[in-house]
Scaffold this active site. Structure first.
Site, PDB file in Angstrom:
ATOM      1  N   PRO A 119      21.570  80.179  72.333  1.00  0.00           N
ATOM      2  CA  PRO A 119      22.937  81.106  71.120  1.00  0.00           C
ATOM      3  C   PRO A 119      23.668  80.598  70.274  1.00  0.00           C
ATOM      4  O   PRO A 119      24.250  80.905  69.671  1.00  0.00           O
ATOM      5  CB  PRO A 119      24.147  80.797  72.581  1.00  0.00           C
ATOM      6  CG  PRO A 119      23.849  80.890  74.342  1.00  0.00           C
ATOM      7  CD  PRO A 119      22.168  80.190  73.873  1.00  0.00           C
ATOM      8  N   THR A 162      23.720  73.197  70.990  1.00  0.00           N
ATOM      9  CA  THR A 162      24.524  73.718  70.329  1.00  0.00           C
ATOM     10  C   THR A 162      25.280  74.904  71.525  1.00  0.00           C
ATOM     11  O   THR A 162      26.018  75.747  71.573  1.00  0.00           O
ATOM     12  CB  THR A 162      24.746  75.057  68.891  1.00  0.00           C
ATOM     13  OG1 THR A 162      22.965  76.014  69.111  1.00  0.00           O
ATOM     14  CG2 THR A 162      24.813  73.524  67.418  1.00  0.00           C
ATOM     15  N   CYS A 163      24.379  75.247  71.942  1.00  0.00           N
ATOM     16  CA  CYS A 163      24.256  76.376  73.230  1.00  0.00           C
ATOM     17  C   CYS A 163      25.707  76.034  74.112  1.00  0.00           C
ATOM     18  O   CYS A 163      26.118  76.550  74.356  1.00  0.00           O
ATOM     19  CB  CYS A 163      23.353  76.455  74.273  1.00  0.00           C
ATOM     20  SG  CYS A 163      21.861  77.058  73.039  1.00  0.00           S
ATOM     21  N   PHE A 164      26.177  74.426  74.369  1.00  0.00           N
ATOM     22  CA  PHE A 164      27.404  74.257  75.528  1.00  0.00           C
ATOM     23  C   PHE A 164      28.160  73.537  74.386  1.00  0.00           C
ATOM     24  O   PHE A 164      29.141  72.773  75.217  1.00  0.00           O
ATOM     25  CB  PHE A 164      26.679  73.011  76.429  1.00  0.00           C
ATOM     26  CG  PHE A 164      24.837  73.614  77.211  1.00  0.00           C
ATOM     27  CD1 PHE A 164      25.229  74.819  77.897  1.00  0.00           C
ATOM     28  CD2 PHE A 164      23.714  73.450  76.566  1.00  0.00           C
ATOM     29  CE1 PHE A 164      24.347  75.341  78.823  1.00  0.00           C
ATOM     30  CE2 PHE A 164      22.855  74.154  77.335  1.00  0.00           C
ATOM     31  CZ  PHE A 164      22.877  74.757  78.326  1.00  0.00           C
TER      32      PHE A 164
END
Length: 793
Positions: free
Chosen positions: A475, A758-760
C-alpha cells in the site's frame, strides 16, 4: 297448560342470518320453505330463485314445510344467494358450499380435512376475475374471522391457516387488475379482526395488514385504484393503518431514547409505517393543484372526501417530526457528555439505524404542505451534528439518499464524503487484483498503458504495483504511485490541464489539449485515476477549479464561477454588464455575438449563436452575450475533454457520476483529493504514534520529537512521506489515516539511516548514541530528492 301450548303450538320464531345481520322470523311449522323464501326475498330485494336456506349444513328444499325440516324454536338458519343467471353457476355453488362448511365448523360440527378442501377451493377459483364478487357476496371474510375466534383450538388453527393462504394467493396473482379488487378483501380482514379485538400483537392481524401493504405496493399504490368504485374506502383504510403504525412507531422512538433497541425491531416498526405512509402521500400528491393555490397546497374542492385525511396526515407529519427532534436532542446531550462518561456504550446504536428512513419519509411528506419543508429542514439544521453522525454510521449503498442533496447545509464534510463514497463498489475479495510494473522515469506513459487497457471489472479489485528495479511493494508504494501519476497528469507541460491564473493549485481541462493525438484517451485515463485515488482514499495533492467541478456535477456555469479560471474575462464581462446602457448601445465597443480564437497557429471567428457575427451587443442582450461567451469558453470548448474524463470516472464507480459530485461541495473534493492545508501538528503526530522496542520516555524518543519539532514545514512533509508514503494528511489530521504510526527499534549500528515500512506506517532507526547523530541522519532523509524508495514493504 301454557307450557304445553308453547311446545305444541304450530307458531314459533327463529332467526335467519344474512350479510352478518340476523332477521327475526315468526312462522308456522306448516309454512313451506318456498313461502319463507318469498318473505326473505321481499326483505333482501333479491329474486327468490337466487336464494337458498341452509340449516345444520344442509340446503332446505322449497317444497318442504318448516316442521318437516326439523327447525326448532330460536334456531338459526343461514340465508345464501346465488345467481342462476350468472355464467359461472359452478363457482357460485362451490362458494355456497364453502360458506356452509365454515358455518358447520363454527357450530362445532366435524368436517373431514376442511383446510385442504377450502385451500383447494381458493386455488381453483381466486384467479378468476368473477370470484371476488362471489367471495364478498357470501361474506367469506366474516365467516373465517368468526371461525378464527372460535374457542375450539382446531377451528382457530384452520381459520388462521386459511386466511394466511388467502392472503398469499392474493400476493401471488399475476394479474394486477384482479389484485386491485382483492385489496378490499384484505382490508376487510384487517377491519374484521380489529372489530373482534385483534390488535398489533396478534400475529394473524399483523400478517393481514402486512399483506394489505404488500399488495398495495404490488398494484402501484393508490394510483392503481383511483378509478375503482370503492377507492375512498381503501384510501381511508390506508390512513387508519398509517395512524395505527404511527402509534407503535412513536412508542418505539420513546424506547430508543431510553436504552438501545434491537435493529430487527427498528426495521419492522419503521417499515410498517413507511409501507402505508408512502402510498397515502402519493395519493394525496395526485390531488394537488397544478400551482398550489389552495390551502396547504391541497385542492379540497376537487374531492372533499379526502379533506379530513389530508388534514390529519399533516398532524401525523408534525407528531413524527417532533418526536424525531426529541430523539436527536437526547443524542446530542449524550454526545456532549460522552467524554465525561466512563465505560459508557456508543451514543448511536444499531436500533437507530432506521432513523434515516424515517427522515426520508418525512422529507417526502413535507412536500405536500405549505410551511412543512421549512419545519423539516429547520429541525435537521438544528440537529446537524447528530444527523451527520447517523449518515456516517448507517447510510449505505442499499438505500437512496438523494433527498439530502436538496439542502446540503444540514450535513458536514464527513457525512457528505461518506455519501459520495457509498457510490464506489465494494472490494471483491474473489478477484486477484490488477498488477502493474512501472518505471519511475516514464511513470505517466506506462501507467496510461496499464490503466487504459484494463477492463473496469479488473479495477474493482485491489491494485498491486511495483516500481521497476525496486523491491518495495504494498500500500505504501501504491500511495506513492498515485501521487506521482496525478502530479504528471496535471503538469501543465503535458497540456491536459491548465492552472488557474489566480490560483495555480487549481486545474481545469485545456481546450488546446488536442495537440496530443491521444488527448481524449488520456482524459478517460485521468478520470479513472482520480476515481481510483478517491476510492483508495489517497490524497494526491490536486485541486479542481470550480468550472470543472460544476461541469462534472452537471451544473450550469455562471459568471462568478470563472473568477479564478479567467480573471481577465471575468472583469471584462462584469464591466459589460455594469456599463451605462447608452454607452453600450452606441456600439463604441464594436461587439458582436462572435469571437476570434487562435487554434493550432491559425485565427478563426466563432459565432456564439446563429448569425452572431452580424448581431450587435446592446444593453438589452448583453446578459445573453456574456452567458454565451462563458459557455463557449468553459463548456463548449472543453466539452469532449470533460465528457471523456467523466466516462473514465464512471468506469470505476457503481453509482451515478453526477450524484457523486452533487453530494459534495467543492471544498469537500479539495479535502478528499488534496488533503489538509494545515501545518502538521507535532502534538497530533505524537498522539497517534506507538513504539516497538522503545518506550515513550526513552531519551531517543525524546530526541526524535525535539528534532521533528524544530523541522521546517517542508521537512515535516518529507519525513511523513518517507514514513508513510502519505504526502498530504487527510483533513482530520493523523486520525484520518485510519491506523496508528509506529517507531520501531532497529538492530543496526548508528551509522545507518532510518528505514521505513510504509505499508504499516513503521519508521525504524537504530539506538543512536547521540542526539547530534540522530539529527544528522534525519536531515539526510528529509531532503526531497532522498525521500523515495526507502520503504521496504
Amino acid at each position: 297448560m301454557k307450557e304445553n301450548t308453547k311446545t305444541t303450538s304450530s307458531r314459533f320464531q327463529f332467526f335467519v342470518r344474512w350479510n352478518s345481520n340476523s332477521l327475526v322470523i315468526h312462522a308456522s311449522r306448516k309454512d313451506t320453505v318456498e313461502s319463507l323464501l318469498k318473505k326473505l326475498s321481499s326483505k333482501t330485494k333479491i329474486p327468490i330463485k337466487e336464494l337458498r336456506l341452509i340449516y345444520k349444513g344442509k340446503q332446505l328444499q322449497v317444497e318442504q314445510n318448516l316442521g318437516e325440516c326439523g327447525i326448532e324454536n330460536d334456531e338459526t338458519l343461514q340465508l345464501l344467494g346465488y345467481l342462476r343467471s350468472t355464467q359461472c353457476p359452478q363457482l357460485w355453488g362451490a362458494t355456497e358450499f364453502i360458506a356452509s362448511l365454515i358455518l358447520k365448523l363454527c357450530r362445532g360440527e366435524n368436517a373431514n380435512d376442511p383446510f385442504k378442501f377450502i385451500q383447494s377451493h381458493f386455488r381453483s377459483y381466486m384467479k378468476k376475475s368473477e370470484y371476488f364478487d362471489v367471495f364478498m357476496f357470501m361474506k367469506i371474510p366474516s365467516l373465517l374471522v368468526e371461525l378464527y375466534m372460535s374457542p375450539n383450538a382446531s377451528n382457530k388453527s384452520v381459520a388462521d391457516l386459511l386466511i394466511k393462504e388467502f392472503v398469499q394467493i392474493c400476493l401471488d396473482l399475476k394479474c394486477k387488475e384482479v389484485q386491485v379488487f382483492y385489496l378490499e378483501a384484505l382490508l376487510q380482514f384487517c377491519e374484521l379482526l380489529r372489530e373482534v379485538g385483534c390488535k398489533c400483537d396478534d400475529l394473524l392481524y399483523v400478517f393481514c395488514r402486512n399483506g394489505f401493504a404488500t399488495l398495495l405496493a404490488n398494484v402501484g399504490g393508490v394510483t392503481a385504484f383511483r378509478n375503482y368504485s370503492k377507492w375512498r374506502v381503501l384510501f381511508h383504510g390506508i390512513f387508519f393503518c398509517v395512524c395505527e403504525t404511527l402509534e407503535v412507531l412513536l412508542s418505539y422512538l420513546d424506547l430508543s431514547m431510553s436504552y438501545p433497541t434491537s435493529e430487527g425491531l427498528s426495521c419492522s416498526v419503521v417499515w410498517a409505517f413507511v409501507k402505508f405512509s408512502t402510498p397515502l402521500r402519493n395519493g394525496i400528491a395526485e390531488k394537488q393543484p397544478a400551482f398550489g393555490e389552495y390551502e396547504n397546497g391541497i385542492c379540497y374542492e376537487e374531492d372533499p372526501s379526502i379533506a379530513g385525511v389530508v388534514d390529519q396526515f399533516r398532524n401525523v407529519f408534525i407528531q413524527l417530526l417532533t418526536k424525531m427532534d426529541e430523539c436527536f436532542q437526547v443524542m446530542e446531550n449524550c454526545l456532549v457528555n460522552k467524554e465525561q462518561r466512563e465505560g459508557g456504550g456508543d451514543v448511536i446504536h444499531n436500533g437507530q439505524s432506521h432513523y434515516l428512513l424515517i427522515l426520508k419519509e418525512l422529507y417526502h411528506i413535507s412536500k405536500l404542505y405549505s410551511g412543512a419543508e421549512v419545519m423539516f429542514w429547520g429541525v435537521l439544521l438544528r440537529r446537524k451534528s447528530v444527523l451527520s453522525q447517523l449518515i456516517v454510521r448507517f447510510a449505505d449503498k442499499k438505500d437512496n439518499h438523494r433527498w439530502v442533496l436538496e439542502n446540503m447545509c444540514v450535513t458536514d464534510f464527513e457525512s457528505r464524503r461518506h455519501l459520495a463514497m457509498t457510490l464506489f463498489p465494494d472490494l471483491r475479495h474473489e478477484l486477484l487484483g490488477y498488477e502493474m510494473l512501472i518505471g519511475r522515469s516514464d511513470v505517466l506513459a506506462e501507467s496510461f498503458e496499464y490503466i487504459s487497457r484494463a477492463k473496469p471489472t479488473s479495477l474493482e479489485g485491489g491494485l498491486f504495483m511495483a516500481f521497476k528495479n525496486e523491491v518495495a511493494t504494498g500500500p505504501g508504494v501504491l500511495r506513492e504511485w498515485f501521487v506521482l501519476v496525478c502530479k504528471e497528469i496535471f503538469n501543465p507541460k503535458n497540456a491536459l490541464f491548465v492552472a488557474c491564473p489566480n490560483d495555480q493549485r487549481r486545474f481545469f481541462p485545456n481546450a488546446a489539449s488536442k495537440v496530443h493525438p491521444l488527448h481524449l484517451k488520456y482524459f478517460s485515463f485521468s478520470g479513472r485515476m482520480i476515481a481510483l485515488a478517491l476510492k483508495s482514499k489517497v490524497q494526491v495533492g490536486i485541486y479542481f477549479d470550480r468550472v470543472f467541478f460544476k461541469q462534472l456535477a452537471g451544473n450550469y456555469i455562471t459568471l462568478e464561477d470563472i473568477r479564478d479560471a479567467d480573471p481577465i474575462m471575468y472583469r471584462s464581462c462584469k464591466q459589460i454588464l455594469e456599463m451605462n446602457a447608452d454607452y453600450i448601445d452606441s456600439d463604441e465597443l464594436g461587439l458582436t455575438f462572435s469571437i476570434e480564437v487562435e487554434e493550432l497557429g491559425h485565427r478563426k471567428v466563432i459565432e456564439l449563436c446563429p448569425g452572431g457575427e452580424s448581431l450587435v451587443v446592446g444593453s438589452k442582450n448583453r446578459e445573453k452575450y456574456v452567458d454565451l461567451l462563458i459557455q463557449n469558453r468553459f463548456v463548449t470548448s472543453i466539452s469532449r475533454q470533460v465528457s471523456h474524463f467523466a466516462a473514465g470516472f464512471t468506469d470505476i464507480i457503481s453509482g451515478s457520476r453526477l450524484e457523486f459530485f452533487r453530494y459534495l461541495e467543492l471544498e469537500d473534493l479539495d479535502w478528499m483529493l488534496h488533503g489538509s492545508e494545515n501545518a502538521i501538528s507535532v502534538e497530533d503526530w505524537k498522539a497517534h504514534t506507538k513504539y516497538n522496542g522503545y518506550k515513550e520516555n526513552d531519551r531517543r524518543i525524546t530526541w526524535f520529537w525535539e528534532i521533528v519539532g524544530r523541522m521546517s514545514a517542508e521537512q515535516k512533509k518529507v519525513l511523513l512521506f518517507f514514513w508513510t508514503s502519505v504526502k498530504h494528511l487527510p483533513v482530520e489530521g493523523f486520525r484520518g489515516l485510519g491506523s496508528r504510526l509506529f517507531i520501531c527499534k532497529s538492530s543496526k549500528s548508528d551509522n545507518h539511516l532510518p528505514s521505513s515500512h510504509t505499508c504499516f506506517y513503521e519508521l525504524c532507526f537504530p539506538k543512536y548514541s547521540s542526539r547530534a547523530i540522530m539529527q544528522d541522519r534525519l536531515r539526510i532523509i528529509t531532503q526531497e530528492h532522498m525521500s523515495c524508495s526507502f520503504g521496504t514493504l
